[in-house]
Design a protein around this motif. Sequence first.
Motif, mmCIF file in Angstrom:
data_model
loop_
_atom_site.group_PDB
_atom_site.id
_atom_site.type_symbol
_atom_site.label_atom_id
_atom_site.label_comp_id
_atom_site.label_asym_id
_atom_site.label_seq_id
_atom_site.Cartn_x
_atom_site.Cartn_y
_atom_site.Cartn_z
ATOM 1 N N VAL A 43 0.832 -1.205 0.000
ATOM 2 C CA VAL A 43 0.000 0.000 0.000
ATOM 3 C C VAL A 43 0.865 1.253 0.000
ATOM 4 O O VAL A 43 0.528 2.255 -0.640
ATOM 5 C CB VAL A 43 -1.012 -0.002 1.165
ATOM 6 N N THR A 44 1.990 1.192 0.698
ATOM 7 C CA THR A 44 2.899 2.337 0.743
ATOM 8 C C THR A 44 3.500 2.608 -0.631
ATOM 9 O O THR A 44 3.546 3.758 -1.088
ATOM 10 C CB THR A 44 4.003 2.103 1.788
ATOM 11 N N ALA A 45 3.960 1.557 -1.304
ATOM 12 C CA ALA A 45 4.548 1.731 -2.641
ATOM 13 C C ALA A 45 3.525 2.326 -3.610
ATOM 14 O O ALA A 45 3.869 3.167 -4.449
ATOM 15 C CB ALA A 45 5.082 0.405 -3.165
ATOM 16 N N LEU A 46 2.272 1.919 -3.494
ATOM 17 C CA LEU A 46 1.236 2.466 -4.368
ATOM 18 C C LEU A 46 0.996 3.948 -4.092
ATOM 19 O O LEU A 46 0.867 4.747 -5.023
ATOM 20 C CB LEU A 46 -0.069 1.688 -4.210
ATOM 21 N N VAL A 47 0.938 4.336 -2.818
ATOM 22 C CA VAL A 47 0.709 5.742 -2.484
ATOM 23 C C VAL A 47 1.892 6.595 -2.939
ATOM 24 O O VAL A 47 1.711 7.674 -3.507
ATOM 25 C CB VAL A 47 0.415 5.912 -0.979
ATOM 26 N N ARG A 102 2.533 -0.567 -12.987
ATOM 27 C CA ARG A 102 1.460 -0.186 -12.064
ATOM 28 C C ARG A 102 0.117 -0.565 -12.674
ATOM 29 O O ARG A 102 -0.239 -0.097 -13.762
ATOM 30 C CB ARG A 102 1.519 1.328 -11.813
ATOM 31 N N PRO A 103 -0.629 -1.425 -12.000
ATOM 32 C CA PRO A 103 -1.963 -1.741 -12.511
ATOM 33 C C PRO A 103 -2.906 -0.579 -12.249
ATOM 34 O O PRO A 103 -2.719 0.171 -11.285
ATOM 35 C CB PRO A 103 -2.380 -2.962 -11.682
ATOM 36 N N PRO A 104 -3.903 -0.402 -13.102
ATOM 37 C CA PRO A 104 -4.925 0.613 -12.808
ATOM 38 C C PRO A 104 -5.584 0.284 -11.469
ATOM 39 O O PRO A 104 -5.674 -0.886 -11.081
ATOM 40 C CB PRO A 104 -5.922 0.476 -13.953
ATOM 41 N N ASN A 105 -6.033 1.305 -10.768
ATOM 42 C CA ASN A 105 -6.634 1.077 -9.453
ATOM 43 C C ASN A 105 -7.801 0.106 -9.504
ATOM 44 O O ASN A 105 -8.004 -0.659 -8.572
ATOM 45 C CB ASN A 105 -7.079 2.404 -8.839
ATOM 46 N N ASN A 106 -8.542 0.107 -10.589
ATOM 47 C CA ASN A 106 -9.700 -0.800 -10.661
ATOM 48 C C ASN A 106 -9.287 -2.237 -10.959
ATOM 49 O O ASN A 106 -10.135 -3.108 -11.038
ATOM 50 C CB ASN A 106 -10.735 -0.303 -11.666
ATOM 51 N N GLU A 107 -7.977 -2.495 -11.101
ATOM 52 C CA GLU A 107 -7.488 -3.857 -11.316
ATOM 53 C C GLU A 107 -6.695 -4.392 -10.126
ATOM 54 O O GLU A 107 -6.149 -5.490 -10.193
ATOM 55 C CB GLU A 107 -6.640 -3.928 -12.590
ATOM 56 N N ASP A 113 -9.007 -1.667 -0.026
ATOM 57 C CA ASP A 113 -9.532 -0.772 1.005
ATOM 58 C C ASP A 113 -8.405 -0.197 1.856
ATOM 59 O O ASP A 113 -8.443 0.977 2.242
ATOM 60 C CB ASP A 113 -10.550 -1.492 1.887
ATOM 61 N N GLU A 114 -7.394 -1.008 2.136
ATOM 62 C CA GLU A 114 -6.260 -0.552 2.928
ATOM 63 C C GLU A 114 -5.458 0.514 2.172
ATOM 64 O O GLU A 114 -5.054 1.530 2.755
ATOM 65 C CB GLU A 114 -5.369 -1.739 3.303
ATOM 66 N N TYR A 115 -5.257 0.290 0.884
ATOM 67 C CA TYR A 115 -4.586 1.281 0.040
ATOM 68 C C TYR A 115 -5.375 2.580 -0.002
ATOM 69 O O TYR A 115 -4.825 3.675 0.174
ATOM 70 C CB TYR A 115 -4.385 0.708 -1.368
ATOM 71 N N LEU A 116 -6.677 2.489 -0.225
ATOM 72 C CA LEU A 116 -7.505 3.693 -0.302
ATOM 73 C C LEU A 116 -7.500 4.459 1.017
ATOM 74 O O LEU A 116 -7.464 5.691 1.031
ATOM 75 C CB LEU A 116 -8.935 3.333 -0.712
ATOM 76 N N LEU A 117 -7.510 3.724 2.143
ATOM 77 C CA LEU A 117 -7.457 4.384 3.443
ATOM 78 C C LEU A 117 -6.116 5.084 3.629
ATOM 79 O O LEU A 117 -6.076 6.261 4.014
ATOM 80 C CB LEU A 117 -7.670 3.364 4.569
ATOM 81 N N LEU A 118 -5.002 4.385 3.354
ATOM 82 C CA LEU A 118 -3.694 5.020 3.503
ATOM 83 C C LEU A 118 -3.583 6.234 2.595
ATOM 84 O O LEU A 118 -3.116 7.301 3.009
ATOM 85 C CB LEU A 118 -2.569 4.023 3.218
ATOM 86 N N ARG A 119 -4.049 6.100 1.381
ATOM 87 C CA ARG A 119 -3.994 7.212 0.425
ATOM 88 C C ARG A 119 -4.756 8.422 0.949
ATOM 89 O O ARG A 119 -4.270 9.557 0.933
ATOM 90 C CB ARG A 119 -4.564 6.742 -0.908
ATOM 91 N N ARG A 120 -5.948 8.177 1.441
ATOM 92 C CA ARG A 120 -6.793 9.256 1.967
ATOM 93 C C ARG A 120 -6.126 9.929 3.169
ATOM 94 O O ARG A 120 -6.089 11.162 3.270
ATOM 95 C CB ARG A 120 -8.161 8.683 2.349
ATOM 96 N N LEU A 121 -5.563 9.136 4.077
ATOM 97 C CA LEU A 121 -4.895 9.687 5.264
ATOM 98 C C LEU A 121 -3.666 10.509 4.875
ATOM 99 O O LEU A 121 -3.435 11.597 5.423
ATOM 100 C CB LEU A 121 -4.496 8.555 6.214
ATOM 101 N N VAL A 122 -2.870 9.991 3.945
ATOM 102 C CA VAL A 122 -1.654 10.683 3.517
ATOM 103 C C VAL A 122 -2.001 11.991 2.806
ATOM 104 O O VAL A 122 -1.407 13.040 3.080
ATOM 105 C CB VAL A 122 -0.778 9.766 2.636
ATOM 106 N N LEU A 123 -2.958 11.934 1.889
ATOM 107 C CA LEU A 123 -3.351 13.158 1.186
ATOM 108 C C LEU A 123 -3.839 14.220 2.162
ATOM 109 O O LEU A 123 -3.507 15.399 2.027
ATOM 110 C CB LEU A 123 -4.420 12.851 0.144
ATOM 111 N N ALA A 133 -10.743 10.770 -8.476
ATOM 112 C CA ALA A 133 -11.544 9.656 -7.977
ATOM 113 C C ALA A 133 -10.764 8.362 -8.132
ATOM 114 O O ALA A 133 -10.109 8.132 -9.131
ATOM 115 C CB ALA A 133 -12.858 9.576 -8.750
ATOM 116 N N VAL A 134 -10.836 7.525 -7.131
ATOM 117 C CA VAL A 134 -10.178 6.222 -7.151
ATOM 118 C C VAL A 134 -11.250 5.178 -6.976
ATOM 119 O O VAL A 134 -12.057 5.260 -6.052
ATOM 120 C CB VAL A 134 -9.129 6.106 -6.010
ATOM 121 N N GLU A 135 -11.261 4.198 -7.855
ATOM 122 C CA GLU A 135 -12.273 3.158 -7.776
ATOM 123 C C GLU A 135 -11.853 2.078 -6.801
ATOM 124 O O GLU A 135 -10.695 1.737 -6.704
ATOM 125 C CB GLU A 135 -12.494 2.548 -9.161
#
Length: 145
Positions: A43-47, A102-107, A113-123, A133-135
């Motif tokens: 999740v960190t590498a993705l963010v 990097r795969p698209p977020n929808n893939e 959910d963990e990635y989206l949460l970390l992303r939201r917190l970091v942003l 928008a992130v799917e």
Amino acid sequence: MPPTYTLADVERAIRESWCDETRPPECRADWDASNPARDQCGVTALVVNDLLGGDLILGEVHIDGAHVDYHWWNRFGLLDVDLTREQFAPHEVVVGREVRKRPPNNELRRCVDEYLLLRRLVLARLGITDEPAVESETSSTVGAG
């Protein structure tokens, strides 16, 4: 004008945002606040990739020569940036390094959910409110590690 931030800003925001809920569900019983980087690599590498671009790098974690897990980090040209490097015990060794697209977020298949949460917190910590928008639909194995 888009916000500007340094790698140090991104690292601080990520480290302050790690929590049990940003780790893979199967790892949550093992949460140890003294090692918050544990199992946060995917999740960190993705963010980091969302914010700074670069390549995603995949390695294998070995114990006594046997593959036990995967490890993700980022590369920018000749510079590897691994914000979760301290998660490993001395007997755990990361071997290999393969650039992964990097795969698209929808893939994404794991830890969406963990990635989206970390992303939201970091942003939020970086003061970024104008996020694309992130799917949350899922299909790659970037996630745990």
